[in-house]
Design a protein around this motif. Sequence first.
Motif, short mmCIF file in Angstrom:
data_model
loop_
_atom_site.label_atom_id
_atom_site.label_comp_id
_atom_site.label_asym_id
_atom_site.label_seq_id
_atom_site.Cartn_x
_atom_site.Cartn_y
_atom_site.Cartn_z
N HIS A 151 -19.37 -15.36 -19.77
CA HIS A 151 -20.51 -15.39 -19.15
C HIS A 151 -21.41 -14.55 -20.04
N GLU A 152 -20.95 -13.39 -20.31
CA GLU A 152 -22.08 -12.24 -21.20
C GLU A 152 -22.27 -13.01 -22.50
N LEU A 153 -21.17 -13.65 -23.15
CA LEU A 153 -21.43 -14.26 -24.45
C LEU A 153 -21.92 -15.29 -24.63
N MET A 154 -21.75 -16.32 -23.31
CA MET A 154 -22.54 -17.53 -23.17
C MET A 154 -23.87 -17.42 -23.30
N THR A 155 -24.38 -16.56 -22.49
CA THR A 155 -25.87 -16.19 -22.64
C THR A 155 -26.65 -16.17 -23.96
N LYS A 156 -25.68 -15.76 -25.29
CA LYS A 156 -26.24 -15.69 -26.49
C LYS A 156 -26.21 -17.09 -27.12
N VAL A 157 -25.42 -18.03 -26.68
CA VAL A 157 -25.50 -19.34 -27.40
C VAL A 157 -25.99 -20.53 -26.71
N LEU A 158 -26.26 -20.29 -25.59
CA LEU A 158 -26.77 -21.45 -24.63
C LEU A 158 -28.16 -21.48 -24.64
N HIS A 159 -28.52 -22.84 -25.07
CA HIS A 159 -29.86 -23.14 -25.01
C HIS A 159 -30.70 -22.85 -24.01
N LYS A 160 -31.65 -22.03 -23.64
CA LYS A 160 -32.25 -21.58 -22.66
C LYS A 160 -33.73 -22.18 -22.89
N PRO A 161 -34.29 -22.61 -21.59
CA PRO A 161 -33.93 -22.79 -20.33
C PRO A 161 -33.20 -24.03 -19.92
N ASP A 162 -32.99 -24.87 -20.70
CA ASP A 162 -32.63 -26.33 -20.54
C ASP A 162 -31.11 -26.47 -20.56
N GLY A 163 -30.20 -25.27 -21.04
CA GLY A 163 -28.92 -25.62 -21.42
C GLY A 163 -28.20 -25.70 -20.08
N ILE A 164 -27.07 -26.82 -20.23
CA ILE A 164 -26.25 -26.87 -18.92
C ILE A 164 -24.89 -26.19 -19.15
N TYR A 165 -24.43 -25.39 -18.13
CA TYR A 165 -23.07 -24.84 -18.21
C TYR A 165 -22.08 -25.34 -16.99
N SER A 166 -20.87 -25.76 -17.21
CA SER A 166 -19.77 -25.93 -16.11
C SER A 166 -18.65 -25.55 -16.74
#
Length: 110
Positions: free
Chosen positions: A67-82
């Motif tokens: 989760h810590e690394l994910m925040t650096k690659v997930l497009h914000k604010p519209d990124g989807i995570y599952s």
Amino acid sequence: SLHVIIEAHPTVYEKMVKDGWGEKSNVRICYGKWQDELPKLVEEGIEFDGIFYDTYGEHFTDLEDFHELMTKVLHKPDGIYSFFNGLAPDNLFFHGVACNCVKIQLSHLG
């Protein structure tokens, strides 16, 4: 768009290559553990619209690190995570506890 697959299991990786996944123009296969491969993607500045994470064989602390690394690659604010939730699968009570812990953890990430 680019579809990135990080795969650590050698048999699954071999099947993906055999089936032609590595030859698709929009697919990049990273062979290795996410703990080794995701930091490389962060370093490259790659950003994702969506992320699916399979927690099979992982511990809660691994999920925290992801989760810590994910925040650096997930497009914000519209990124989807599952993610596949395999935390404490043999005990309904502890599975519920794990789910609540993940909810709290994710709420702190923003």
